[in-house]
Write a protein that holds these residues in place. Structure first.
Motif, PDB file in Angstrom:
ATOM      1  N   VAL A 149      29.139  32.464  25.431  1.00 41.92           N
ATOM      2  CA  VAL A 149      28.747  32.765  26.850  1.00 41.92           C
ATOM      3  C   VAL A 149      27.860  33.986  26.999  1.00 41.92           C
ATOM      4  CG1 VAL A 149      29.515  33.026  29.511  1.00 41.92           C
ATOM      5  CG2 VAL A 149      30.959  31.642  27.805  1.00 41.92           C
ATOM      6  N   THR A 162      26.551  28.613  29.439  1.00 41.28           N
ATOM      7  CA  THR A 162      28.134  28.779  29.241  1.00 41.28           C
ATOM      8  C   THR A 162      28.690  27.938  28.245  1.00 41.28           C
ATOM      9  OG1 THR A 162      28.093  27.006  31.055  1.00 41.28           O
ATOM     10  CG2 THR A 162      28.449  29.291  31.913  1.00 41.28           C
ATOM     11  N   SER A 167      38.326  25.871  31.881  1.00 41.57           N
ATOM     12  CA  SER A 167      38.682  27.054  32.963  1.00 41.57           C
ATOM     13  C   SER A 167      39.578  27.887  32.300  1.00 41.57           C
ATOM     14  CB  SER A 167      39.631  25.972  33.954  1.00 41.57           C
ATOM     15  OG  SER A 167      40.588  25.417  33.199  1.00 41.57           O
ATOM     16  N   GLU A 170      37.138  30.515  31.213  1.00 40.63           N
ATOM     17  CA  GLU A 170      36.564  31.249  32.368  1.00 40.63           C
ATOM     18  C   GLU A 170      37.687  32.231  33.108  1.00 40.63           C
ATOM     19  OE1 GLU A 170      34.146  27.460  34.551  1.00 40.63           O
ATOM     20  OE2 GLU A 170      36.014  28.157  35.602  1.00 40.63           O
ATOM     21  N   ARG A 171      38.910  31.880  32.849  1.00 40.91           N
ATOM     22  CA  ARG A 171      39.949  32.904  33.540  1.00 40.91           C
ATOM     23  C   ARG A 171      39.947  34.100  32.320  1.00 40.91           C
ATOM     24  NH1 ARG A 171      42.729  28.071  34.395  1.00 40.91           N
ATOM     25  NH2 ARG A 171      44.020  28.310  32.560  1.00 40.91           N
ATOM     26  N   SER A 202      35.879  22.751  34.069  1.00 39.69           N
ATOM     27  CA  SER A 202      35.123  23.841  34.331  1.00 39.69           C
ATOM     28  C   SER A 202      34.721  24.066  35.503  1.00 39.69           C
ATOM     29  CB  SER A 202      33.803  23.756  33.408  1.00 39.69           C
ATOM     30  OG  SER A 202      34.399  23.482  31.953  1.00 39.69           O
ATOM     31  N   THR A 203      34.152  25.427  35.702  1.00 36.57           N
ATOM     32  CA  THR A 203      33.386  25.494  37.114  1.00 36.57           C
ATOM     33  C   THR A 203      34.376  25.610  38.338  1.00 36.57           C
ATOM     34  OG1 THR A 203      31.743  24.273  36.138  1.00 36.57           O
ATOM     35  CG2 THR A 203      31.217  25.284  38.357  1.00 36.57           C
ATOM     36  N   THR A 204      35.145  26.301  38.100  1.00 38.03           N
ATOM     37  CA  THR A 204      36.329  26.807  39.168  1.00 38.03           C
ATOM     38  C   THR A 204      35.665  27.659  40.311  1.00 38.03           C
ATOM     39  OG1 THR A 204      37.110  28.451  37.998  1.00 38.03           O
ATOM     40  CG2 THR A 204      38.196  26.565  37.411  1.00 38.03           C
ATOM     41  N   TRP A 207      35.306  31.009  39.368  1.00 39.26           N
ATOM     42  CA  TRP A 207      34.113  31.557  38.605  1.00 39.26           C
ATOM     43  C   TRP A 207      32.935  31.388  39.377  1.00 39.26           C
ATOM     44  CZ3 TRP A 207      33.411  32.742  33.903  1.00 39.26           C
ATOM     45  CH2 TRP A 207      32.270  32.464  33.138  1.00 39.26           C
ATOM     46  N   TRP A 211      30.330  34.753  40.230  1.00 40.99           N
ATOM     47  CA  TRP A 211      29.048  34.899  39.835  1.00 40.99           C
ATOM     48  C   TRP A 211      28.028  34.695  40.731  1.00 40.99           C
ATOM     49  CZ3 TRP A 211      28.382  37.519  35.590  1.00 40.99           C
ATOM     50  CH2 TRP A 211      29.341  37.434  34.423  1.00 40.99           C
TER      51      TRP A 211
END
Length: 269
Positions: A149, A162, A167, A170-171, A202-204, A207, A211
């Motif tokens: 990333v 990404t 997820s 991401e966390r 993905s893309t919670t 997140w 951003w």
């Protein structure tokens, strides 16, 4: 494909043709099967005036991201090759890494860094994976959570790439202050490359809250068998009033930066 204001060229991933053949069905393969790197990617790059790549980034080693890079490595000179520091045992990756070694292309294992100056108006920062560099390359079958990333700052704009992170990654990234500087926390991104082709993994919301992207791009094949992008991800992006570009609907997506402003155009062939 990224071309910086001073002409540096960075390629992130290279697509690939997935095979769903079962063992013993090799006889079904065509003598000259379609190969996305040879048939599409290399001709398109050359058409766009790309005859040298300063930095090749392979976000992770799944075939739909790495498969096209063998043709690229053989036909376009590459100065540096950044990978995620792991090895997924398969024929395609073995051939790609062997080609890089034969052509004396430096293979660099990625880890979180401070921003690296690419040119006077461009920096690149790896923010994941965040482990310290190791002298050994670990075998890793599950590659999504090992995706590189990175943040690109270019002429007043900010881009977040990404790979296929999920997820959990991401966390992990958001909880790890060592990889995110105070500067990152204060600045939203202009463009988010949506992870994993818009998969629901993905893309919670967390997140997106972090951003705050203005624009999202989903790289996804039309009528793909996985049902990507997930309707829940598309709905989430729309609810957050994020402008969405999808390659399955729009084809090639180009974005240019002029005087710190973004301009876009699409081309469906």
């Amino acid at each position: 494909m990224i071309r910086t204001p001073y002409g540096k060229q960075i390629l992130i991933d290279g697509g690939g043709t997935l095979s769903f053949r079962k063992k013993g069905e090799e006889w079904k393969d065509r003598k000259d099967p379609y190969e996305v790197g040879k048939k599409l990617l290399v001709p398109l790059l050359k058409k766009r005036g790309v005859h040298h790549i300063d930095l090749l980034i392979l976000s992770h080693e799944d075939a739909d991201h790495s498969g096209g890079l063998q043709a690229v490595a053989k036909q376009i000179p590459i100065s540096n090759f950044l990978f995620n520091g792991t090895y997924k045992p398969n024929k395609g990756i073995k051939e790609l890494f062997e080609t890089a070694e034969q052509l004396h292309i430096p293979l660099l294992a990625a880890t979180a860094t401070a921003p690296v100056r690419i040119d006077p108006l461009t920096t690149l920062q790896i923010i994941y994976p965040s482990e310290k560099k190791s002298s050994q390359v670990r075998i890793e079958e599950d590659q999504n959570e090992r995706s590189i990333v990175c943040i690109l700052d270019m002429d007043g704009t900010r881009w977040l790439f990404t790979g296929d992170m999920e997820s959990g990654a991401e966390r992990s990234l958001l909880n790890n202050d060592l990889t995110l500087t105070a500067n990152n926390k204060q600045r939203p991104v202009d463009v988010l490359k949506v992870a994993h082709h818009g998969s629901k993994t993905s893309t919670t919301q967390e997140w997106l809250d972090y951003w705050k992207p203005r624009i999202a791009v989903i790289s996804v094949g039309a009528m793909n068998s996985y049902g990507h992008p997930s309707p829940s991800v598309v709905d989430r992006l729309e609810q957050n009033k994020i402008q969405l570009f999808r390659t399955d609907l729009l084809g090639e997506i180009q974005m240019e930066v002029h005087n710190h402003q973004l301009y876009s155009r699409t081309k469906l062939e």
